[in-house]
Structures are given as structure tokens and as C-alpha cells.
Design an enzyme around this catalytic site. Structure first.
Site, PDB file in Angstrom:
ATOM      1  N   CYS A   1       0.819  -1.223   0.000  1.00  0.00           N
ATOM      2  CA  CYS A   1       0.000   0.000   0.000  1.00  0.00           C
ATOM      3  C   CYS A   1       0.850   1.270   0.000  1.00  0.00           C
ATOM      4  O   CYS A   1       0.336   2.352  -0.268  1.00  0.00           O
ATOM      5  CB  CYS A   1      -0.925   0.008   1.198  1.00  0.00           C
ATOM      6  SG  CYS A   1      -1.907  -1.475   1.331  1.00  0.00           S
TER       7      CYS A   1
ATOM      8  N   HIS B   1      -3.626   6.810   2.766  1.00  0.00           N
ATOM      9  CA  HIS B   1      -4.011   5.472   2.324  1.00  0.00           C
ATOM     10  C   HIS B   1      -5.384   5.148   2.917  1.00  0.00           C
ATOM     11  O   HIS B   1      -5.701   5.555   4.031  1.00  0.00           O
ATOM     12  CB  HIS B   1      -2.959   4.454   2.770  1.00  0.00           C
ATOM     13  CG  HIS B   1      -3.331   3.058   2.414  1.00  0.00           C
ATOM     14  ND1 HIS B   1      -3.778   2.735   1.155  1.00  0.00           N
ATOM     15  CD2 HIS B   1      -3.363   1.907   3.144  1.00  0.00           C
ATOM     16  CE1 HIS B   1      -4.052   1.438   1.128  1.00  0.00           C
ATOM     17  NE2 HIS B   1      -3.817   0.925   2.322  1.00  0.00           N
TER      18      HIS B   1
ATOM     19  N   ASN C   1     -10.176  -0.676   0.280  1.00  0.00           N
ATOM     20  CA  ASN C   1      -8.722  -0.529   0.256  1.00  0.00           C
ATOM     21  C   ASN C   1      -8.208  -1.071  -1.080  1.00  0.00           C
ATOM     22  O   ASN C   1      -8.387  -2.249  -1.373  1.00  0.00           O
ATOM     23  CB  ASN C   1      -8.146  -1.324   1.443  1.00  0.00           C
ATOM     24  CG  ASN C   1      -6.625  -1.308   1.506  1.00  0.00           C
ATOM     25  OD1 ASN C   1      -5.950  -0.909   0.554  1.00  0.00           O
ATOM     26  ND2 ASN C   1      -6.079  -1.765   2.622  1.00  0.00           N
TER      27      ASN C   1
END
Ligand code: ACO
Length: 315
Positions: free
Chosen positions: A118, A242, A272
Site C-alpha cells: 500500500c 491510504h 482498500n
């Protein structure tokens, strides 16, 4: 104080793409023992996008890239570097970046993939902007693109509610003095690799431990990037974090003393998307005209590796 050396480098155009298919919390209720209420209160997520069977990461990256190149007014033939941050490449090799280079007709461009989960997009920005600042390249396309649905176990309620598919892209190039990236803060702790990794093809995660790590590192990485840039938290115009969990983002906002209106949030719609979360959120903020020249942006992310990254940019 300016910690960046060389030519000023910034973002010249943004783009994004998400697949059409929507997977809602209600759909997930039919697949595993969970509820819309649990998912919304524990994560803030409501739906995510899922790639079609015949769509792979390079297909999503291609659509995002076309939009970013158009917004930057840069023909693909003039591109000099392509970096794709992904943990779901089409193949082990050739790289997704090479597949994309061919499809775009970016014949002059060097191309490589980057794996930092990520945090991958921020790692990509740091690498590409340093290569431009040094004079090695004039421009670069940096993309975060993922098909996480292909490595998600839809019988595991601990993980399958969290992830989605999509791509976000930016074109980097030289910008006027006083603009562009002011700092990067990258880090890794390989000893925490077991908390979040691919096991038998699928994502495995120790959610509680990753949560604790995330809250701590979002704060310290953001503060370090601000310190290096010589910018106070009160000066931030837009936080682009994020998108792992709304509670993690809320902790970050509290520590930075920022209102939610100064934060780009899209996890309610996309979940996500790992390396793609930050560039999709940025491209949406750009589409919505939420960013003005001179605005101070803070990017911050964390992920498997463990890895983390933060950056300050003057738009
Ligand atoms: N629906 C209903 N109940 C669930 C679900 C679900 N989908 N998932 C877990 N539960 C249960 C658990 O089994 C547990 O039950 P138990 O107490 O009987 O064992 C209970 O809910 C509470 O579980 P917790 O783990 O305490 O829930 P928590 O509040 O920590 O939320 C979550 C879990 C959302 C995963 C959170 O820990 C989190 O967001 N962690 C960080 C994830 C992250 O940031 N990942 C980022 C990187 S991804 C990448 O790099 C690819």
C-alpha cells in the site's frame, strides 16, 4: 527549508479508473458471516469495485494512464519513464509497466514495476521524482494499480470485506521553482512481514496488529515529512491518506489537528485498493477542483512489508 535537491518536480496531470462491477456490504452478507452494520462501523466501507474476469491490472492501469497523459497534455511517445506500483502484477514477468508501455505506444520510456504494497505509490513518486530532479529524465508516469480481488479469499471475513480493484496515475515533470515535492519519508520493517502477506495465493492479515502499527506510523511518517519540508501541520490544505480504515484516517486527522473537510476519503466507495488508493483519491480531488495552485498536500500511507511513506507537495 528545502530538503529536495535538483530541479523542482511536481504533478502535471492525474487520472484514475475503477471497474464497473460494484460489490456492496449487502452482497458480502450473502458470502460470509458479516453485516453491513459491522463493516460500516469497523471500517467505514460500503462498497468496492471488482475487475471483470478478463480484466487485469494492466487494463486498469491503461485507462488511468490515458486520463493522466491527457490531463498533462503529454503524448505517450514523449514519455521517458513508467513506474507501476502493484502487488498484483499481470504476470511475474514481463512487468505490468512493460505491458503498459507497449499498449500506450510509449516507445522511448524505460519501464519497471515496484512492490511496496500500500506504500507503493509513494515509493514510486520518490523514485521517479528523484530521477527527474537529477536530470536523467524529463517526465514520468507513476501508477498505483491493483486487482486485489484476484488474491482475496472470499470465504475469509477478516479480509474479504476490505479490498477492491482500481488504478490511479500521475504524470510527473518539472514545475516552477517553489512548487512540487518538498519532502519524502520512506521506511520499512521487514521483521513485521508476517503480519500482512500472501499465503497460498491469498492475502493474510493480522488486523489488530496492523491497525496498531498503522496508527503509529501514519503519525510519525507524516510528522517527519512535514519537518523535512519545513511546513507546519496547520498549513496543510489537503491530506491524501491510504484508505485502509476510516478509524485509522480519523486518528491521523486528530493528530494533525485537521478537519475531515481537508482530507480526501473514498474508502466508502472503493475499499482498500492498496497502491491505487492514494492516486485514486488524488485524481478524484483533482476532478472535483478541490486543489488550487500553491496548495500544500500531504500524502501518507503504510502497508505490507511492512512499509510506509509520506510526502509533502506544493501543487
Ligand atoms: N464481520 C463480522 N465480524 C467480523 C468480521 C466481519 N467481516 N471480521 C472479523 N470479525 C470479528 C472477529 O472475528 C472478532 O470476533 P471475536 O472477538 O469473536 O474473535 C471481532 O469481529 C472483532 O475483531 P477485531 O479484529 O477486534 O476487529 P477490529 O476492530 O480490529 O477490526 C479490522 C478489524 C477492520 C480488520 C481492523 O483491525 C483493521 O482495519 N486493521 C487494519 C487493516 C489494514 O490497515 N490493512 C492495511 C494493509 S492491506 C495491504 O497492504 C494489502
Amino acid at each position: 527549508m528545502d530538503e529536495m535537491n535538483g530541479k523542482p518536480v511536481g504533478i502535471r496531470g492525474t487520472g484514475m479508473y475503477v471497474p464497473e462491477r460494484v460489490l456492496t456490504n449487502k452482497d458480502l452478507e450473502q458470502m460470509v458471516d458479516t453485516s453491513d452494520e459491522w463493516i460500516v462501523t469497523r471500517t467505514g466501507m460500503r462498497e468496492r469495485r471488482i475487475a471483470a474476469n478478463d480484466q487485469s491490472t494492466s487494463d486498469l492501469a491503461y485507462e488511468a494512464a490515458l486520463e493522466a497523459l491527457k490531463n498533462a497534455n503529454l503524448p505517450a511517445e514523449e514519455l521517458e519513464l513508467i513506474v507501476v506500483a502493484t502487488i498484483t502484477p499481470d504476470l511475474a514477468f514481463p512487468s505490468t509497466a512493460c505491458i503498459l508501455q507497449d499498449r500506450l505506444g510509449a516507445r522511448k520510456a524505460a519501464a519497471f514495476d515496484l512492490s511496496a504494497a500500500c506504500s507503493g505509490f509513494i515509493y514510486g513518486l520518490a523514485n521517479a521524482s528523484a530521477l527527474i530532479a537529477s536530470g536523467m529524465y524529463k517526465n514520468a508516469l507513476v501508477i498505483g494499480a491493483e486487482c486485489l480481488s484476484k488474491i482475496t479469499d472470499y470465504t475469509d471475513r477478516n479480509t474479504c470485506i476490505l479490498f477492491g480493484d482500481g488504478a490511479g496515475a500521475v504524470v510527473l515533470g518539472e514545475v516552477p521553482e517553489g512548487r512540487g515535492f518538498r519532502s519524502f519519508e520512506l521506511g520499512a520493517d521487514g521483521s513485521g512481514g508476517n503480519l500482512l502477506h500472501s499465503r497460498n495465493k491469498y492475502i493474510y492479515m493480522d488486523g489488530k496488529e496492523v491497525f496498531k502499527f498503522a496508527v503509529k506510523i501514519m503519525n510519525s511518517a507524516a510528522e517527519e515529512a512535514l519537518r523535512k519540508a519545513g511546513i507546519a501541520k496547520s498549513e496543510i490544505d489537503l491530506l491524501v491518506p491510504h484508505q485502509a480504515n476510516i478509524r485509522i484516517i480519523q486518528y491521523a486527522l486528530e493528530r494533525l489537528e485537521l478537519p475531515e473537510s481537508k482530507c480526501a476519503i473514498n474508502l466508502d466507495r472503493y475499499g482498500n485498493v492498496s497502491a491505487a488508493s492514494i492516486p485514486i483519491a488524488l485524481a478524484e480531488a483533482d476532478r472535483e477542483n478541490r486543489i488550487r495552485p500553491g496548495d500544500k498536500l500531504l500524502f501518507v500511507g503504510f502497508g505490507g512489508g511492512l512499509t510506509w511513506g509520506a510526502s509533502v507537495l506544493i501543487w
